[in-house]
Every structure is written in structure tokens, then in C-alpha cells.
Design an enzyme around this catalytic site. Structure first.
Site, PDB file in Angstrom:
ATOM      1  N   ARG A 109      35.852  17.473  24.440  1.00  0.00           N
ATOM      2  CA  ARG A 109      35.467  17.315  23.036  1.00  0.00           C
ATOM      3  C   ARG A 109      36.271  18.300  22.205  1.00  0.00           C
ATOM      4  O   ARG A 109      36.312  19.494  22.506  1.00  0.00           O
ATOM      5  CB  ARG A 109      33.967  17.554  22.842  1.00  0.00           C
ATOM      6  CG  ARG A 109      33.456  17.022  21.485  1.00  0.00           C
ATOM      7  CD  ARG A 109      32.012  17.391  21.245  1.00  0.00           C
ATOM      8  NE  ARG A 109      31.890  18.813  20.975  1.00  0.00           N
ATOM      9  CZ  ARG A 109      30.949  19.603  21.523  1.00  0.00           C
ATOM     10  NH1 ARG A 109      30.071  19.116  22.371  1.00  0.00           N
ATOM     11  NH2 ARG A 109      30.916  20.883  21.224  1.00  0.00           N
ATOM     12  N   GLU A 135      37.918  24.534  18.152  1.00  0.00           N
ATOM     13  CA  GLU A 135      38.150  24.806  19.565  1.00  0.00           C
ATOM     14  C   GLU A 135      38.279  23.489  20.304  1.00  0.00           C
ATOM     15  O   GLU A 135      37.932  22.420  19.796  1.00  0.00           O
ATOM     16  CB  GLU A 135      37.007  25.634  20.167  1.00  0.00           C
ATOM     17  CG  GLU A 135      35.644  24.939  20.132  1.00  0.00           C
ATOM     18  CD  GLU A 135      34.541  25.808  20.690  1.00  0.00           C
ATOM     19  OE1 GLU A 135      34.851  26.866  21.277  1.00  0.00           O
ATOM     20  OE2 GLU A 135      33.368  25.418  20.556  1.00  0.00           O
ATOM     21  N   ASN A 146      36.946  21.829  23.940  1.00  0.00           N
ATOM     22  CA  ASN A 146      35.917  22.031  24.965  1.00  0.00           C
ATOM     23  C   ASN A 146      36.242  21.180  26.188  1.00  0.00           C
ATOM     24  O   ASN A 146      36.391  19.959  26.066  1.00  0.00           O
ATOM     25  CB  ASN A 146      34.547  21.632  24.428  1.00  0.00           C
ATOM     26  CG  ASN A 146      34.130  22.445  23.222  1.00  0.00           C
ATOM     27  OD1 ASN A 146      33.661  23.556  23.329  1.00  0.00           O
ATOM     28  ND2 ASN A 146      34.328  21.864  22.036  1.00  0.00           N
ATOM     29  N   SER A 188      28.516  18.482  25.267  1.00  0.00           N
ATOM     30  CA  SER A 188      27.190  17.858  25.230  1.00  0.00           C
ATOM     31  C   SER A 188      26.955  17.032  23.975  1.00  0.00           C
ATOM     32  O   SER A 188      27.773  16.971  23.070  1.00  0.00           O
ATOM     33  CB  SER A 188      26.112  18.935  25.343  1.00  0.00           C
ATOM     34  OG  SER A 188      26.218  19.858  24.275  1.00  0.00           O
ATOM     35  N   LYS A 190      39.723  30.539  25.321  1.00  0.00           N
ATOM     36  CA  LYS A 190      40.246  30.849  23.988  1.00  0.00           C
ATOM     37  C   LYS A 190      41.671  31.387  24.062  1.00  0.00           C
ATOM     38  O   LYS A 190      42.467  31.188  23.148  1.00  0.00           O
ATOM     39  CB  LYS A 190      39.323  31.852  23.284  1.00  0.00           C
ATOM     40  CG  LYS A 190      37.880  31.390  23.174  1.00  0.00           C
ATOM     41  CD  LYS A 190      37.749  30.100  22.401  1.00  0.00           C
ATOM     42  CE  LYS A 190      36.296  29.687  22.205  1.00  0.00           C
ATOM     43  NZ  LYS A 190      35.656  29.222  23.458  1.00  0.00           N
ATOM     44  N   LYS A 238      36.972  36.073  18.921  1.00  0.00           N
ATOM     45  CA  LYS A 238      36.444  35.072  19.849  1.00  0.00           C
ATOM     46  C   LYS A 238      36.611  35.530  21.299  1.00  0.00           C
ATOM     47  O   LYS A 238      37.740  35.785  21.739  1.00  0.00           O
ATOM     48  CB  LYS A 238      37.150  33.729  19.639  1.00  0.00           C
ATOM     49  CG  LYS A 238      37.084  33.231  18.195  1.00  0.00           C
ATOM     50  CD  LYS A 238      37.773  31.900  18.003  1.00  0.00           C
ATOM     51  CE  LYS A 238      36.907  30.759  18.474  1.00  0.00           C
ATOM     52  NZ  LYS A 238      37.454  29.440  18.049  1.00  0.00           N
ATOM     53  N   GLU A 274      31.804  30.009  26.383  1.00  0.00           N
ATOM     54  CA  GLU A 274      31.385  28.737  25.812  1.00  0.00           C
ATOM     55  C   GLU A 274      29.881  28.788  25.569  1.00  0.00           C
ATOM     56  O   GLU A 274      29.184  29.659  26.070  1.00  0.00           O
ATOM     57  CB  GLU A 274      31.720  27.587  26.772  1.00  0.00           C
ATOM     58  CG  GLU A 274      33.195  27.454  27.101  1.00  0.00           C
ATOM     59  CD  GLU A 274      34.037  27.144  25.883  1.00  0.00           C
ATOM     60  OE1 GLU A 274      33.531  26.480  24.952  1.00  0.00           O
ATOM     61  OE2 GLU A 274      35.206  27.561  25.852  1.00  0.00           O
ATOM     62  N   GLY A 275      29.383  27.818  24.805  1.00  0.00           N
ATOM     63  CA  GLY A 275      27.947  27.704  24.620  1.00  0.00           C
ATOM     64  C   GLY A 275      27.456  28.084  23.249  1.00  0.00           C
ATOM     65  O   GLY A 275      26.282  27.918  22.933  1.00  0.00           O
ATOM     66  N   ARG A 333      27.814  17.750  14.129  1.00  0.00           N
ATOM     67  CA  ARG A 333      26.723  18.738  14.082  1.00  0.00           C
ATOM     68  C   ARG A 333      26.836  19.506  12.772  1.00  0.00           C
ATOM     69  O   ARG A 333      27.936  19.899  12.379  1.00  0.00           O
ATOM     70  CB  ARG A 333      26.827  19.717  15.253  1.00  0.00           C
ATOM     71  CG  ARG A 333      26.649  19.077  16.624  1.00  0.00           C
ATOM     72  CD  ARG A 333      27.135  19.989  17.728  1.00  0.00           C
ATOM     73  NE  ARG A 333      28.581  20.204  17.591  1.00  0.00           N
ATOM     74  CZ  ARG A 333      29.244  21.183  18.187  1.00  0.00           C
ATOM     75  NH1 ARG A 333      28.611  22.059  18.930  1.00  0.00           N
ATOM     76  NH2 ARG A 333      30.543  21.300  18.017  1.00  0.00           N
TER      77      ARG A 333
END
Length: 477
Positions: free
Chosen positions: A98, A117, A119, A124, A303, A359, A363-364, A448
Site C-alpha cells: 500500500r 510512505e 508499506n 491493513s 524508511k 522518522k 511501522e504501525g 483514512r
């Protein structure tokens, strides 16, 4: 979720709805089409880098020296290659990527798309994000008689079906290549690797339902600890065989081969609380199970890799052609290394901390550092500690008006939306020629949104909400 002690509710487990916006949010049509259209281009880029073993090690050597998690994952990657004399037990790699973007304002006062970024693991909300469009259509039908300005509906979203399609193709390819060589005749299943006490299981279970109903493929949810407990590799075939006890399957004991290891966990050090969990990762990486992602793909989501790709010479090295290289680079925000010799970069960040984001290799969501905290962190860190971070120019996303619903409570105000474009990819990492690529497609999107004043964090982190776009032309001019 588990109810806290002393709760008036008597159930041991309670459900809470995923947070969402009441209506779709405005999004620039050209920016949306660019994000979705370039997903296969970025998937190809990731795959090309994954085929270059030396690049992965050289690019991440400095980061691994200062970040223990990156170092351990790099070790898992290299150990898997050394077990088979430089190759892999499973050369096929499955990418369920993603690529995330903000809209910001350009120098001509138009909309510019900038990548936040990329992913490569546990990308998800593809399924719940797809469902939001249905919710918005329902709300629009309720408002039809009372609102003349009800927004148009979001564009069709193939995220749920696309992700399931990719998993199904990988599963069938495993059956074709590896089940005939199995030392024991068993069926194959997809293994979804989850976190203990998984809170986001409905997004995952929609995907599992599509796999079963549309493709006839069974799957099972397991934690890394359970894989360590129940898995073994066949000596000759290198297939992973899992034997689940009756207590786990709520039936008779179940034995099957893992066709695909789909990681919805394993992206944070907290997912490896014991050596047994790392052993489970090693078992999968050294087996014929098709990984989504393999260790190479996960490492390339670091990153540090994204910072290196801002260098056009690195980007052109792995892009399929100059046109695609230029198209990708136009989407990047400026990024800088913080390794030894970066004193001028540190000085620049300390002079204008509001213009940058610090950064880490995590992740998350909820890990980035801003403003005064950024200044304090840079002044506190040693050069070695700084090497585990990259500095990125801060993106100032364009706000929209909408209403969000979280835990049954509505909030209306300015929101900023982060658009994720899904890319599905299946190919052999042992070669880079196109004839080893079995699948490379765009697979829908995820929007989102969060309150404009909030700096960092996603839906799972309790900050953003699920949204969907309605597309507009030049609405911000």
C-alpha cells in the site's frame, strides 16, 4: 476488545465499531488517479530492489548497526539465503503493498500529491475500507430527500477482492509447485499471522471469507508463538507442516501445509517477545511457503530505503525506465540521511523543526517525531542513534470538512485524508526479468482521515478513521 476490570458489562469480550466518516470526503480526481495508476510501478520498483541482494545489505548496514530490529530481520533474510547456497527455498514473493499519499498545495496553487510512505507488510483495512463506500451510499440514500448537495458516491473499490485474488493465485501456485513433492499427503491452507489479542480481526475475516466463498481456499489464523509450537519443516520438500491440536481447531487435530504466510503481524519488535517468535519467522522464511511479505520485501519498506530512493541515481537504477523513474520521483517529499557527516542536515532541522518529520524504522503509526520533540530528540541523540532515523520534509495536507464517528460520538470539523493505493504483485526474487512476474496490478484504495490538528497515527492507533473519496476537479484552486 477485552473489557476492563470492574466493567458493568458481563461479557468477556466486547465489540466496538471501526471509526468512520459520515460522508465521503473531497479528493482531487487527478491526484487519485495518479496514486492508483502508479501502484504497479512502485510494486515493480520494490521487486527490482528485492532481486539485488547486495543492495539490501549495503543500504541497511548502517541502520542495522544502530537499530536492533532491522539487524535481526536482516539476519533472518541472509540466513534464509545461506541455507540454500545463495538462493531461496521459495523464490516466489507475494506483495500486498500500500502506497500512502497526502494532497498538498503546489506552487501554482493547484493540488500536488506527495507520498508519505510505502508499506510492504500488514497493509491493513483493505476490506473495511471497501465497506465504507457501502455505508456512505446508505447515508446518501437517507439524505436524498433532505439535501440537494449530497456528495457523489466514491469510485468503485476493488481492494477486498483484489487482495483475495492475489492470495488465491499464490496459493494455487504453491499447490502446483510444491504439494506434489510433499513427504506427507496433506491439504494446503493460507496462514494469516496475527498479533495475540488481535483487535482488527474483522478486516481480516472479511478477506478470509472471500477466499473461502469465491476461491474455495481455507485459511487459519495463528500467532508467531503458535507457529513456533505447531510447525515443522519437511527435510526434503522444505514445506512447512502445521499440526493443530483439537483444542485449537475446536474439532479433531488438523494437519496441513502452509501455502502462503500472510503477515498481519511481525512489523514491530513487540511482535517478537521471545526467541520462539523469531524462530517461527526463520522457519517460514526458510521454507517453501510463499511469504506476504518475504523478509526482503519487508526490509525494503524501511524508511532508510525510502530516503535512498529520493536520490534519483538510486531510483533510476531500479526503475524499469526513465519515464517511470521521473513519475515516481515527482511524488516524493525531500528526505535526508542522518548518518555520520549529516551535521548540516541536523542544523537545518534544528533551525526550522516545524518544517520536518523525524522518522524511525518502524511501522504501525504513531512513531514519527515533530516540532519541539524533534529538536529535543536530535540534540539528545548520538550520531549512531541518529542513524536509525531519517529526516523528511513535512507535508502540509489540504483539509476538508466532514463528520467523523468514533465510539458512537460524532465530531464535525476539518479533517485531512491520507490515500493509500494497493498494489498486488507475485514474482520470483531470484531474477528481475519480466517473465518471472506472474501478477502486477493495482487493487483499489483506502482513504483514512483524521482531525487536522493531529500529527501522526492511523486507524489502529486510535487516531484516524475510515473514509472514502468523492472525486472533484480543481476544487482547491
Amino acid at each position: 476488545r477485552r473489557e476492563p476490570a470492574g466493567s458493568e458489562r458481563t461479557a468477556a469480550v466486547a465489540l466496538t465499531h471501526a471509526p468512520f466518516t459520515l460522508r465521503p470526503s473531497r479528493f482531487d480526481r487527478r491526484a487519485f488517479e495518479t496514486a492508483v495508476g502508479t501502484a504497479p510501478v512502485f510494486s515493480s520498483l520494490i521487486h527490482a530492489m528485492a532481486c539485488d541482494h547486495d543492495f539490501i545489505n549495503d543500504a541497511l548496514r548502517g541502520t542495522a548497526a544502530s537499530d536492533e530490529f532491522t539487524a535481526r530481520l536482516l539476519q533472518v533474510y541472509n540466513d534464509a539465503r545461506s541455507k540454500t547456497n545463495g538462493g531461496l527455498a521459495q523464490p516466489l514473493a507475494l506483495g500486498l503493498h500500500r502506497f500512502d499519499y497526502f494532497m498538498t498545495r503546489g506552487t501554482d496553487n493547484g493540488v500536488v500529491l506527495q507520498q508519505v510512505e510505502l508499506n510492504t507488510i500488514a497493509s491493513s483495512f483493505g476490506c473495511l475500507g471497501t465497506a465504507v463506500a457501502d455505508l456512505h451510499a446508505f447515508v446518501a440514500s437517507l439524505e436524498h430527500d433532505v439535501r440537494d448537495d449530497a456528495p457523489s458516491l466514491p469510485p468503485a473499490n476493488a481492494a477486498a477482492s483484489g487482495l483475495a485474488k492475489a492470495l488465491a493465485i499464490a496459493h494455487r501456485e504453491f499447490e502446483r509447485r510444491h504439494l506434489p513433492a510433499a513427504e506427507e499427503r496433506v491439504d494446503a491452507r493460507i496462514v494469516l499471522i496475527e498479533q495475540p489479542g488481535e483487535r482488527n480481526r474483522f478486516d481480516q475475516d472479511i478477506l478470509r471469507a472471500i477466499l473461502l466463498q469465491s476461491h474455495g481456499i481455507r485459511s487459519v489464523r495463528l500467532t508467531l508463538q503458535e507457529i513456533a509450537d505447531y510447525a515443522e519443516i519437511e527435510t526434503k520438500s522444505l514445506n512447512v507442516i502445521l499440526t493443530l491440536p483439537a483444542a485449537h481447531s475446536k474439532a479433531s487435530p488438523t494437519k496441513f501445509a502452509a501455502s502462503v504466510a500472510y503477515f498481519r503481524a511481525g512489523y514491530t519488535p513487540n511482535d517478537y517477545p521471545s526467541e520462539a517468535c523469531w524462530k517461527a519467522r526463520e522457519i517460514l522464511e526458510q521454507s517453501t511457503a510463499i511469504k506476504a511479505p518475504c523478509a526482503a520485501y519487508q526490509l525494503l519498506g524501511a524508511k532508510k530505503i525510502q530516503q535512498l530512493l529520493y536520490d534519483e541515481s538510486v531510483l533510476r537504477r531500479f526503475a524499469r525506465n526513465g519515464r517511470e523513474s521521473d513519475a515516481m520521483h515527482a511524488l516524493f517529499a525531500a528526505q535526508w540521511s542522518l548518518s555520520e557527516g549529516s551535521e548540516d542536515v541536523v542544523r537545518m532541522a534544528l533551525e526550522h523543526p516545524e518544517q520536518f518529520v523525524l522518522k524511525p524504522q518502524r511501522e504501525g503509526g504513531g512513531n514519527n517525531i515533530y516540532g519541539a520533540d524533534l529538536s529535543a530528540a536530535l540534540q539528545r541523540m548520538s550520531v549512531a542513534e541518529r542513524s536509525a532515523y531519517v529526516l523528511m520534509a513535512r507535508i502540509n495536507p489540504l483539509p476538508v470538512q466532514n463528520t467523523l464517528i468514533r465510539d458512537g460520538v460524532a465530531h464535525t470539523g476539518e479533517l485531512v485524508g491520507e490515500l493509500g493505493a494497493f498494489g498486488i504483485f507475485l514474482g520470483e526474487v531470484s531474477a528481475s526479468s519480466d517473465d518471472t512476474v506472474l501478477l502486477n496490478e493495482s487493487a483499489g484504495y483506502l482513504l483514512r482521515s483524521k482531525v487536522a490538528s493531529v500529527e501522526d497515527g492511523g486507524v489502529a492507533a486510535g487516531v484516524a478513521v475510515l473514509d472514502a473519496p468523492f472525486l472533484v476537479d480543481d476544487a482547491w484552486r
